[in-house]
Design a protein around this motif. Structure first.
Motif, PDB file in Angstrom:
ATOM      1  N   UNK A 215       0.869  -1.111  -0.062  1.00  0.00           N
ATOM      2  CA  UNK A 215      -0.239   0.072   0.049  1.00  0.00           C
ATOM      3  C   UNK A 215       0.801   1.332   0.142  1.00  0.00           C
ATOM      4  N   UNK A 216       2.133   1.202   0.348  1.00  0.00           N
ATOM      5  CA  UNK A 216       2.973   2.212   0.464  1.00  0.00           C
ATOM      6  C   UNK A 216       3.654   2.613  -0.797  1.00  0.00           C
ATOM      7  N   UNK A 217       3.379   3.846  -1.400  1.00  0.00           N
ATOM      8  CA  UNK A 217       4.087   4.044  -2.809  1.00  0.00           C
ATOM      9  C   UNK A 217       5.440   4.263  -2.622  1.00  0.00           C
ATOM     10  N   UNK A 218       6.199   4.397  -1.659  1.00  0.00           N
ATOM     11  CA  UNK A 218       7.749   4.625  -1.601  1.00  0.00           C
ATOM     12  C   UNK A 218       8.285   3.129  -1.503  1.00  0.00           C
ATOM     13  N   UNK A 219       7.622   2.141  -0.872  1.00  0.00           N
ATOM     14  CA  UNK A 219       8.121   0.675  -0.767  1.00  0.00           C
ATOM     15  C   UNK A 219       7.919   0.347  -2.045  1.00  0.00           C
ATOM     16  N   UNK A 220       6.661   0.503  -2.789  1.00  0.00           N
ATOM     17  CA  UNK A 220       6.322  -0.120  -3.895  1.00  0.00           C
ATOM     18  C   UNK A 220       7.261   0.161  -4.997  1.00  0.00           C
ATOM     19  N   UNK A 236       8.136 -11.419 -11.295  1.00  0.00           N
ATOM     20  CA  UNK A 236       7.922 -11.013 -10.204  1.00  0.00           C
ATOM     21  C   UNK A 236       7.126  -9.583 -10.364  1.00  0.00           C
ATOM     22  N   UNK A 237       5.805  -9.259  -9.725  1.00  0.00           N
ATOM     23  CA  UNK A 237       5.150  -8.143  -9.884  1.00  0.00           C
ATOM     24  C   UNK A 237       4.841  -7.551  -8.582  1.00  0.00           C
ATOM     25  N   UNK A 238       4.778  -6.244  -8.731  1.00  0.00           N
ATOM     26  CA  UNK A 238       4.225  -5.397  -7.259  1.00  0.00           C
ATOM     27  C   UNK A 238       3.127  -4.709  -7.763  1.00  0.00           C
ATOM     28  N   UNK A 239       2.203  -4.712  -6.759  1.00  0.00           N
ATOM     29  CA  UNK A 239       0.963  -3.888  -7.041  1.00  0.00           C
ATOM     30  C   UNK A 239       0.819  -2.916  -5.904  1.00  0.00           C
ATOM     31  N   UNK A 240       0.653  -1.594  -6.095  1.00  0.00           N
ATOM     32  CA  UNK A 240       0.506  -0.544  -5.145  1.00  0.00           C
ATOM     33  C   UNK A 240      -1.029  -0.242  -4.748  1.00  0.00           C
ATOM     34  N   UNK A 241      -1.595  -1.175  -3.894  1.00  0.00           N
ATOM     35  CA  UNK A 241      -2.961  -1.126  -3.703  1.00  0.00           C
ATOM     36  C   UNK A 241      -2.957  -1.540  -2.262  1.00  0.00           C
ATOM     37  N   UNK A 242      -4.393  -1.480  -1.605  1.00  0.00           N
ATOM     38  CA  UNK A 242      -4.896  -2.070  -0.355  1.00  0.00           C
ATOM     39  C   UNK A 242      -5.292  -3.274  -0.808  1.00  0.00           C
ATOM     40  N   UNK A 258       1.179 -15.097   1.713  1.00  0.00           N
ATOM     41  CA  UNK A 258       2.179 -14.868   2.796  1.00  0.00           C
ATOM     42  C   UNK A 258       1.963 -13.660   3.591  1.00  0.00           C
ATOM     43  N   UNK A 259       1.871 -13.763   4.940  1.00  0.00           N
ATOM     44  CA  UNK A 259       1.538 -12.672   5.648  1.00  0.00           C
ATOM     45  C   UNK A 259       2.630 -12.418   6.872  1.00  0.00           C
ATOM     46  N   UNK A 260       3.386 -11.581   6.777  1.00  0.00           N
ATOM     47  CA  UNK A 260       4.635 -11.623   7.853  1.00  0.00           C
ATOM     48  C   UNK A 260       3.989 -10.309   8.835  1.00  0.00           C
ATOM     49  N   UNK A 261       3.243 -10.609   9.932  1.00  0.00           N
ATOM     50  CA  UNK A 261       2.645  -9.723  10.718  1.00  0.00           C
ATOM     51  C   UNK A 261       2.412  -8.521  10.074  1.00  0.00           C
ATOM     52  N   UNK A 262       1.423  -8.452   9.073  1.00  0.00           N
ATOM     53  CA  UNK A 262       1.359  -7.209   8.141  1.00  0.00           C
ATOM     54  C   UNK A 262       0.691  -6.329   8.508  1.00  0.00           C
ATOM     55  N   UNK A 263      -0.356  -6.462   9.539  1.00  0.00           N
ATOM     56  CA  UNK A 263      -1.490  -5.652  10.006  1.00  0.00           C
ATOM     57  C   UNK A 263      -1.206  -5.086  11.291  1.00  0.00           C
ATOM     58  N   UNK A 264      -0.427  -5.634  12.329  1.00  0.00           N
ATOM     59  CA  UNK A 264      -0.515  -5.415  13.485  1.00  0.00           C
ATOM     60  C   UNK A 264       0.081  -3.909  13.933  1.00  0.00           C
ATOM     61  N   UNK A 265       1.254  -3.574  13.301  1.00  0.00           N
ATOM     62  CA  UNK A 265       1.951  -2.174  13.447  1.00  0.00           C
ATOM     63  C   UNK A 265       1.233  -1.203  12.801  1.00  0.00           C
ATOM     64  N   UNK A 266       0.338  -1.338  11.803  1.00  0.00           N
ATOM     65  CA  UNK A 266      -0.130  -0.377  10.887  1.00  0.00           C
ATOM     66  C   UNK A 266      -1.305  -0.057  10.995  1.00  0.00           C
TER      67      UNK A 266
END
Length: 348
Positions: A215-220, A236-242, A258-266
């Motif tokens: 979701x973060x444009x900078x990381x995408x 490999x493909x990256x999609x900048x979306x929720x 795959x989800x690495x503790x993706x929601x808890x801190x954000x």
């Protein structure tokens, strides 16, 4: 042409390319490149020796693991390529690996009860091992302690948080947990961040496609640059979306999520609960697909205040993993706890 002659031609061609490359460098660049080559060769020889030593001590056990399809080896060359990507990323992001202006929230849960902004440091587990952190501390670029009273010698240990899987966790993920279940599959990494899951998946597996949802444009943008630089566009493909705006990705396309503790801190708790219900609804539409979570799904759901047993019933069944099967060299207690964060589930 014989195989021996072909190998000789490859060797001579490689030598010529190497000399051509050096001739393009100025004096300053040459010395920097020389240091890099020396370091890379030393690392390669160390890994090679390490690998052969492990093979000598565990031939019978390793053979059995490979025969039962539960272990996929990774070559030294691929590990070195991943190491190059990590070194590259270290020059592009701060030690904390946080995006400019990124906001993170320390969860208000028992696990993080003593964590505060003052005593917590974000250090990316993909970019820095414990040894790397020790090296940074020795060089004065980081501290393991903070002062309880300004100007005093009264200090306390800092808490370290990572938002990426470590290289060891990624090795366990692809070489053991998903060893014989990835070929020709579509892997979706939710909250792909630096791209650790994508890069290692491209190197370690024969997955048909690896999709990062960030979701973060900078990381995408960072991931897209890395994918292009290291020629991973083929798979490999990256999609900048929720992810909530892409239900069809989960219900139709993804074979492995795959989800690495993706929601808890954000996200705040109500948002986390909403996303988990969305995940359940959409992934249930594709029975047989796999979910990988770090840490366990049970733990993450519990931390949101939801009933893990109630939500998981009729959704997923956990696949028990063998963490201490001798897959790698002997692991210390901390490393074993590290890979025990990886959990696998099958949608029923």
């Amino acid at each position: 042409m014989s195989s021996e002659a072909q190998q000789l031609n490859i060797l001579e061609s490689s030598k010529e390319k190497f000399l051509d490359l050096m001739s393009e460098l100025n004096d300053v660049q040459f010395h920097s490149f020389q240091d890099f080559v020396q370091s890379a060769l030393e690392e390669y020889h160390a890994q090679l020796h390490h690998c052969h030593e492990a093979d000598d001590n565990n031939d019978e056990h390793t053979e059995t693991e490979q025969q039962n399809g539960k272990f996929q080896p990774v070559s030294d060359a691929k590990m070195m390529r991943l190491g190059r990507m990590i070194q590259d990323l270290r020059t592009r992001v701060p030690i904390s690996a946080e995006a400019p202006g990124e906001k993170t929230t320390i969860p208000d849960t028992p696990e993080f009860k003593e964590f505060t902004e003052k005593n917590t440091v974000h250090v990316d587990g993909f970019l820095f091992t414990e040894d790397d952190v020790d090296d940074l501390v020795e060089k004065g670029k980081m501290s393991r302690n903070y002062c309880l009273e300004c100007g005093s010698k009264k200090v306390a240990p800092l808490n370290f948080i990572s938002h990426s899987a470590s290289v060891l966790q990624l090795q366990f993920l692809y070489q053991v947990a998903l060893a014989d279940q990835v070929k020709d599959k579509v892997i979706v990494d939710i909250g792909s961040r630096l791209g650790a899951v994508l890069y290692s998946g491209h190197l370690f597996t024969r997955a048909r496609k690896l999709i990062g949802v960030e979701i973060n444009e900078w990381f995408a943008k960072l991931q897209q640059d890395m994918i292009q630089k290291y020629k991973m566009e083929d798979r490999v493909q990256v999609i900048c979306k929720d992810i909530q705006d892409m239900p069809e990705l989960l219900s139709n396309e993804a074979d492995i999520v795959i989800m690495n503790n993706v929601f808890q801190f954000f996200n705040e708790l109500p948002t986390q609960q909403k996303i988990w219900k969305f995940m359940r609804t959409e992934t249930k539409k594709k029975p047989g697909s796999l979910l990988v979570t770090l840490p366990s799904l049970q733990e993450q759901l519990k931390e949101t205040g939801m009933s893990a047993s109630k939500l998981m019933r009729g959704w997923v069944k956990e696949v028990k993993l063998d963490y201490d099967g001798g897959w790698f060299q002997e692991l210390n207690d901390d490393e074993l706890e590290e890979i025990k964060q990886v959990h696998l589930y099958r949608v029923v």
